[in-house]
Design a protein around this motif. Structure first.
Motif, mmCIF file in Angstrom:
data_model
loop_
_atom_site.group_PDB
_atom_site.id
_atom_site.type_symbol
_atom_site.label_atom_id
_atom_site.label_comp_id
_atom_site.label_asym_id
_atom_site.label_seq_id
_atom_site.Cartn_x
_atom_site.Cartn_y
_atom_site.Cartn_z
ATOM 1 N N LEU A 36 -56.584 15.039 42.071
ATOM 2 C CA LEU A 36 -57.102 16.219 42.569
ATOM 3 C C LEU A 36 -58.329 15.650 42.657
ATOM 4 N N ALA A 37 -59.376 15.100 42.235
ATOM 5 C CA ALA A 37 -60.400 15.058 41.901
ATOM 6 C C ALA A 37 -60.854 13.633 43.055
ATOM 7 N N GLU A 38 -60.196 13.527 43.816
ATOM 8 C CA GLU A 38 -60.254 12.009 44.857
ATOM 9 C C GLU A 38 -60.101 12.982 46.160
ATOM 10 N N ILE A 39 -59.351 14.231 45.841
ATOM 11 C CA ILE A 39 -59.729 14.996 46.720
ATOM 12 C C ILE A 39 -60.590 15.824 47.184
ATOM 13 N N LEU A 40 -60.526 16.277 45.987
ATOM 14 C CA LEU A 40 -62.171 17.516 45.913
ATOM 15 C C LEU A 40 -63.438 16.817 46.322
ATOM 16 N N ALA A 41 -63.440 15.130 46.354
ATOM 17 C CA ALA A 41 -64.437 14.743 45.755
ATOM 18 C C ALA A 41 -65.193 13.769 47.365
ATOM 19 N N ARG A 184 -47.774 14.562 43.977
ATOM 20 C CA ARG A 184 -47.146 15.493 44.921
ATOM 21 C C ARG A 184 -47.537 17.015 43.984
ATOM 22 N N ILE A 185 -47.711 16.597 42.552
ATOM 23 C CA ILE A 185 -48.514 17.099 41.574
ATOM 24 C C ILE A 185 -50.188 18.134 42.273
ATOM 25 N N ALA A 186 -51.126 16.451 42.226
ATOM 26 C CA ALA A 186 -51.899 17.034 43.120
ATOM 27 C C ALA A 186 -52.578 17.323 44.218
ATOM 28 N N SER A 187 -51.219 16.618 44.899
ATOM 29 C CA SER A 187 -51.189 17.808 46.449
ATOM 30 C C SER A 187 -50.644 19.526 46.179
ATOM 31 N N MET A 189 -51.400 21.903 43.629
ATOM 32 C CA MET A 189 -52.575 22.143 43.249
ATOM 33 C C MET A 189 -53.962 22.599 44.321
ATOM 34 N N ALA A 190 -53.573 20.726 45.272
ATOM 35 C CA ALA A 190 -54.676 20.938 46.212
ATOM 36 C C ALA A 190 -54.352 22.512 47.300
ATOM 37 N N CYS A 191 -53.199 22.152 47.618
ATOM 38 C CA CYS A 191 -52.905 23.831 47.924
ATOM 39 C C CYS A 191 -52.937 24.971 47.442
ATOM 40 N N THR A 192 -52.765 25.036 46.232
ATOM 41 C CA THR A 192 -53.021 26.478 45.683
ATOM 42 C C THR A 192 -53.926 26.894 45.419
ATOM 43 N N LEU A 193 -55.398 25.990 45.483
ATOM 44 C CA LEU A 193 -56.597 26.495 45.180
ATOM 45 C C LEU A 193 -56.659 26.115 47.224
ATOM 46 N N GLY A 194 -56.145 26.435 47.608
ATOM 47 C CA GLY A 194 -56.563 26.706 48.863
ATOM 48 C C GLY A 194 -57.413 25.303 50.240
ATOM 49 N N LEU A 195 -56.712 24.433 49.672
ATOM 50 C CA LEU A 195 -57.028 23.366 50.430
ATOM 51 C C LEU A 195 -56.261 22.744 51.096
ATOM 52 N N PRO A 196 -56.121 22.508 52.623
ATOM 53 C CA PRO A 196 -55.859 22.748 53.951
ATOM 54 C C PRO A 196 -55.331 21.169 53.556
ATOM 55 N N GLY A 197 -53.619 21.108 54.508
ATOM 56 C CA GLY A 197 -53.216 19.771 54.416
ATOM 57 C C GLY A 197 -52.260 19.314 53.339
ATOM 58 N N HIS A 198 -51.805 20.364 53.060
ATOM 59 C CA HIS A 198 -50.737 20.400 51.694
ATOM 60 C C HIS A 198 -49.886 20.905 51.360
ATOM 61 N N ASP A 199 -49.401 21.845 52.459
ATOM 62 C CA ASP A 199 -48.356 22.742 52.522
ATOM 63 C C ASP A 199 -47.121 21.939 51.770
ATOM 64 N N ASP A 200 -46.998 20.608 52.982
ATOM 65 C CA ASP A 200 -45.282 19.918 52.408
ATOM 66 C C ASP A 200 -45.329 19.438 51.004
ATOM 67 N N TRP A 201 -46.476 19.468 50.138
ATOM 68 C CA TRP A 201 -46.217 18.902 48.786
ATOM 69 C C TRP A 201 -44.851 19.117 47.163
ATOM 70 N N PRO A 254 -69.887 11.358 38.912
ATOM 71 C CA PRO A 254 -68.944 11.770 40.360
ATOM 72 C C PRO A 254 -68.202 10.557 40.846
ATOM 73 N N TRP A 255 -67.227 10.872 41.486
ATOM 74 C CA TRP A 255 -65.759 10.612 41.512
ATOM 75 C C TRP A 255 -66.070 9.180 42.190
ATOM 76 N N ALA A 256 -65.142 8.418 41.476
ATOM 77 C CA ALA A 256 -65.460 6.388 41.840
ATOM 78 C C ALA A 256 -63.854 6.056 40.606
ATOM 79 N N ARG A 257 -62.435 5.561 41.771
ATOM 80 C CA ARG A 257 -61.457 5.442 40.558
ATOM 81 C C ARG A 257 -62.081 3.866 40.250
ATOM 82 N N PRO A 258 -61.326 4.149 38.449
ATOM 83 C CA PRO A 258 -62.282 3.124 37.885
ATOM 84 C C PRO A 258 -61.238 1.791 38.169
ATOM 85 N N HIS A 259 -61.673 0.993 38.090
ATOM 86 C CA HIS A 259 -60.822 -0.357 38.220
ATOM 87 C C HIS A 259 -59.795 -0.549 36.593
#
Length: 281
Positions: A36-41, A184-187, A189-201, A254-259
């Motif tokens: 979810l953080a990756e989506i928001l960032a 799926r949970i991240a998607s 949650m993004a839908c729940t927060l009103g972010l577009p593109g995640h209606d098919d979660w 700041p978001w950065a996916r860790p190694h």
């Protein structure tokens, strides 16, 4: 780039929010909150994220140990996922658990943060350990939704969607989401927060081929040996998978996916239990 108002996201909870089931202790855990953080960032260079969740924590511990630090970070978005470890323990008290969750809702929303939470799916369709827990799940979900409504908390309601109990969304221990489940949970949650593109979660996966009763029973037996037995033994000893562990991401950065995210644990016993993938948050 997705437009949204959030600049500082803090996640609190247990193993699901820590990301167990989506990675391992050696290479690090991703999990739905990281996703979810990756989506928001995306397209938001000022966005920061902290994850205070620790595996094995019951709701009272999350309230006592994570709520204060979360408030101190002054987030404008907080996700709260709690209750799984209470549901699978003897002596479950829905009123007490819901009360702890509602206190977190109240204090976080009073701080001005947008708060979101998640209901529980029909766990009995996923894990033999939870097949008698349906009344508990329904009770806690109802209390959680009522508390969320009182405090203006957004709810990702997973229970009505059959895909959330699809075994392909769950890890081998049947108590933690697998990579697809966390995605799926991240998607959702993004839908729940009103972010577009995640209606098919909650879109269903292709149908599985039928499985014989013998194969199902054999799989349940292997699961019991590999996961249920060690989990029950740990409960009898009064131990938790969270013993000695701290948050994997305690400060908003700041978001950065860790190694690699090294195990946040003291002592070889905790490391051994983490690798074993025991059920329970």
């Amino acid at each position: 780039m997705t437009t949204h108002p959030y600049t500082r996201y803090v996640a609190i909870g247990d193993s699901q929010t820590e990301g167990i089931g989506d990675g391992d202790d050696l290479h690090g855990y991703r999990g739905w909150a990281d996703r979810l953080a990756e989506i928001l960032a995306d397209g938001h260079p000022d966005f920061t994220y902290a994850n205070l969740a620790v595996r094995g924590k019951v709701t009272a511990q999350i309230r006592a140990e994570q709520l204060g630090p979360a408030l101190a970070l002054k987030p404008d978005l907080v996700t709260v996922m709690a209750g799984m470890n209470d549901l699978v323990r003897p002596g479950f008290d829905a009123e007490r658990v819901a009360g702890d969750i509602e206190e977190m809702f109240a204090r976080l929303t009073e701080s001005g943060a947008r708060v979101a939470t998640v209901t529980f799916p029909d766990l009995g369709k996923v894990s033999p350990l939870a097949r008698r827990a349906l009344p508990r799940v329904l009770d806690l979900n109802a209390r959680l939704c009522a508390a969320a409504d009182r405090h203006g908390v957004a709810v990702l309601d997973t229970f009505p969607h059959p895909v959330t109990a699809d075994p392909r969304l769950w890890s081998l221990d049947r108590m933690h989401a697998g990579p697809l489940g966390h995605a799926r949970i991240a998607s959702g949650m993004a839908c729940t927060l009103g972010l577009p593109g995640h209606d098919d979660w909650a879109a269903p996966l292709p149908r599985l081929a039928p499985v014989s009763a013998l194969r199902t029973a054999s799989g349940d037996a292997r699961w019991a040996v590999a996961f249920l037995g060690p989990w029950a033994w740990r409960r009898l000893r009064g131990r938790s998978s969270g013993d000695g562990r701290t948050a994997k991401r305690p400060e908003p950065t700041p978001w950065a996916r860790p190694h690699v995210a090294r195990p946040h644990v003291s002592g070889s016993q905790g490391e051994a239990e983490g690798r074993a993938g025991f059920p329970g948050g």
